[in-house]
Design an enzyme around this catalytic site. Structure first.
Site, PDB file in Angstrom:
ATOM      1  N   CYS A 191       0.825  -1.204   0.000  1.00  0.00           N
ATOM      2  CA  CYS A 191       0.000   0.000   0.000  1.00  0.00           C
ATOM      3  C   CYS A 191       0.860   1.256   0.000  1.00  0.00           C
ATOM      4  O   CYS A 191       0.352   2.367  -0.135  1.00  0.00           O
ATOM      5  CB  CYS A 191      -0.927   0.002   1.217  1.00  0.00           C
ATOM      6  SG  CYS A 191      -0.053   0.041   2.788  1.00  0.00           S
ATOM      7  N   GLU A 235      -2.108   1.084  -4.693  1.00  0.00           N
ATOM      8  CA  GLU A 235      -1.665  -0.236  -4.223  1.00  0.00           C
ATOM      9  C   GLU A 235      -0.915  -0.929  -5.358  1.00  0.00           C
ATOM     10  O   GLU A 235      -1.383  -0.951  -6.501  1.00  0.00           O
ATOM     11  CB  GLU A 235      -2.875  -1.074  -3.813  1.00  0.00           C
ATOM     12  CG  GLU A 235      -2.540  -2.257  -2.950  1.00  0.00           C
ATOM     13  CD  GLU A 235      -2.855  -2.046  -1.481  1.00  0.00           C
ATOM     14  OE1 GLU A 235      -2.638  -2.976  -0.700  1.00  0.00           O
ATOM     15  OE2 GLU A 235      -3.325  -0.950  -1.119  1.00  0.00           O
TER      16      GLU A 235
END
Length: 630
Positions: free
Chosen positions: A522, A565
């Site tokens: 992330c 992401e």
């Protein structure tokens, strides 16, 4: 994972503003003049009846070039010192080390002063406590040493791309991700010459869009504080404590929040404004209402509220009174006209004790969990468990991970940092077996429940540090392998924002049975360190063949923000066929202890075998050299 907070390891901080902050200083609301006067100067925090490791701090000089990890290992493992934290400026030859007691501090001074490490004689001396960053910043502004920063708006702080068409957002993120990966591969080329042919084939397949662009966040952590006008607000903090800002802004106009979350913020704001208990203020650590975590489910409409209360200045009776106030308020009929709180928790938010990983929660009313759906699977979610922030985006993300990993019915998958088991269960139908590990015990309970609720029988979960369980999971996978069948072992990691600890990377590298690894990040900027550690040449710290990046794809899990992401597939280089010399060496090791005659016979048989296949192997490009027995 959430783009602005570490959810696998729950922390107490506002989740939508990226700021580094002084670890011992809480951060939340705007102070009145009276509160500022009561708080005192920039060292007043040392006089509070609260623990701060700044009191017991030392400075260690003459360290030379060193890494924080190796220095920490020296202090904790070699010298057995009980430290709380290490602080060191980049590219400096000194560090500050903090302790919990004067006794620990004194022992460290006696142990480290004159200690020889890496050819250097260390010097240790007691250090002064750091100034309160907020008071220091405000003092500098008053004296003209620094200029006040322009306060950002709530949209600027949390959704900086909201004014940009979504297609343009995707173009910008694709360019930024491509630039980051280019920088990574260039650095890897310098570190590992053997990586060059693999990097020449590395592919980045762009950024995939989120299925849902508006109101996609299923978890939000709101701060209780005051705005510039002094009104009590439940919303997002606009700046950091160290920058001299504790202002909180309303969230009703933010595009990425669902209507349920906005209602929850307003409802809680109403409660705080009418309560005799006050909003928390970091300037003096005053007040009580500190934060509100809201979790929502788009699949069921459920709404979980976790009220974070600063209890250091509350008696036990007052805490019980406040808990009852929370429960009574959210059971009022008028509070449930538009939305209903289906699960209510009280969280004790204060400085954590030694060894405490999370702030405890107490269930007050409603159900203990909420349920959401990813890839047709139902997931039970507890208050502190990690769950992807964008539910619909998670389905896209997990499918990309599955496609890159390419598991078969003979595959065992290791899910490292498994949370509530979302990735593990998504992989389960494509694999023979899935083993997962997660540090939050409640999340493991959820994962086990989720597997049973979805009728999945081939998953097993462990509660604990990933560092401690990786080797054990690999051994379990190998022991369960049918004799004669090749081992197909895949690891999938979805770590917190900071990435995996280097001990976890070392454990993965040393597990030679793991041939493919899918890294879900992330925060690719922070994870770049892990990418390098996976692919750098074998060393004393990182044993085992390196993992080389093969392909990558990004998924826009966080529309309107600058975050993306990233999913990367790493593979180990396939071992080449062994040379005669290597085969001889292997045979000699296995034959250790045999008589010279038996060993000679074995070597003669090996030579005969190699000679018979020399022609076919040389046609494949293998170069055999002559040798003779001594």
């Amino acid at each position: 994972m959430d783009e602005a907070n570490t959810e696998n390891k729950p922390v107490i901080a506002d989740s939508n503003v990226e700021n580094e902050e002084k670890s011992d200083q809480p951060i939340e609301s705007v102070a009145s003049i009276e509160e500022v006067q009561k708080a005192g100067n920039e060292f007043e925090y040392l006089e509070r009846n609260e623990f701060t490791s700044e009191i017991f701090k030392i400075e260690v000089k003459n360290l030379g070039y060193f890494g924080i990890g190796e220095f920490k290992k020296l202090l904790k493992n070699t010298l057995k010192l009980d430290i709380t934290k290490i602080k060191s400026p980049t590219h400096k030859e000194f560090a500050f080390v903090c302790f919990r007691s004067q006794e620990d501090q004194q022992r460290a001074l006696e142990t480290l002063n004159g200690y020889k490490w890496k050819g250097k004689v260390l010097k240790a001396l007691a250090a002064k406590a750091s100034a309160d960053p907020l008071h220091k910043r405000r003092g500098e502004e008053q004296t003209g040493e620094s200029k006040p920063k322009r306060q950002r708006t709530a949209v600027e702080a949390t959704c900086p791309l909201a004014g940009m068409p979504y297609e343009q957002q995707l173009e910008q993120k694709t360019e930024e991700m491509a630039a980051l990966l280019k920088k990574y591969t260039q650095e890897l080329r310098r570190l590992n010459a053997a990586a060059k042919p693999h990097l020449d084939k590395f592919q980045f397949n762009g950024v995939l869009p989120s299925p849902n662009v508006e109101g996609y966040r299923n978890k939000n952590e709101f701060t209780v504080g005051k705005n510039a006008a002094g009104d009590i607000i439940v919303g997002f903090r606009l700046g950091s404590y160290s920058d001299g800002s504790v202002e909180v802004a309303d969230v009703q106009q933010l595009p990425h929040l669902p209507a349920q979350a906005k209602w929850a913020a307003l409802s809680f704001q109403q409660l705080v404004r009418q309560s005799k208990f006050k909003p928390f203020n970091p300037v003096g650590n005053l007040g009580h209402f500190r934060q509100l975590m809201v979790r929502t489910s788009s699949a069921t409409g459920e709404l979980m509220l976790v009220a974070g209360i600063y209890s250091s200045n509350l008696s036990e009776a007052e805490q019980l009174e406040l808990q009852q106030e929370l429960k009574t308020f959210f059971e009022l009929p008028e509070q449930n006209e538009n939305y209903k709180c289906t699960s209510l928790y009280y969280q004790d938010v204060k400085h954590r004790e030694a060894g405490q990983m999370i702030n405890p929660v107490t269930h007050l009313s409603g159900s203990t969990h909420i349920t959401d759906t990813i890839q047709g699977l139902q997931f039970r979610i507890s208050p502190l468990a990690f769950f992807q922030i964008n539910t619909e985006g998670a389905s896209v993300l997990y499918q990309q991970a599955i496609d890159l990993a390419a598991p078969t019915q003979d595959t065992t998958m290791l899910d490292i940092c498994c949370g509530t088991g979302t990735i593990a269960l998504a992989f389960a139908k494509h694999c023979k077996q899935v083993l997962g590990v997660e540090i939050v015990p409640d999340a493991i309970k959820d994962a086990e429940y989720n597997a049973e609720a979805n009728g999945i029988k081939n998953c097993k979960f462990f509660a604990g540090n990933a560092d401690d369980y990786i080797k054990s999971m690999v051994r379990e996978a190998l022991y369960g392998q049918e004799p004669g069948k090749p081992v197909d072992l895949i690891a999938v990691v979805d770590p917190p924002r900071a990435g995996l600890h280097n001990r976890s990377i070392a454990a993965i590298r040393s597990a030679s049975a793991i041939k493919r690894l899918v890294y879900v990040s992330c925060n690719p900027n922070s994870a770049k360190r892990n990418f390098i550690e996976l692919a750098r040449p074998e060393s004393k710290q990182y044993k085992g063949e390196p993992f080389y990046p093969k392909s990558a794809v990004a998924v826009d899990m966080f529309p309107h923000t600058s975050h993306t992401e990233l999913v990367i597939l790493f593979e180990r280089e396939s071992k080449t066929m062994p040379t005669e010399a290597n085969l001889l060496q292997h045979l000699q090791r296995d034959a250790f202890g045999l008589s010279r005659h038996a060993l000679s016979v074995s070597l003669w048989l090996l030579i005969t075998m190699l000679s018979s296949i020399r022609g076919s192997l040389s046609g494949c490009g293998y170069d055999f050299h002559c040798f003779k027995l001594i």
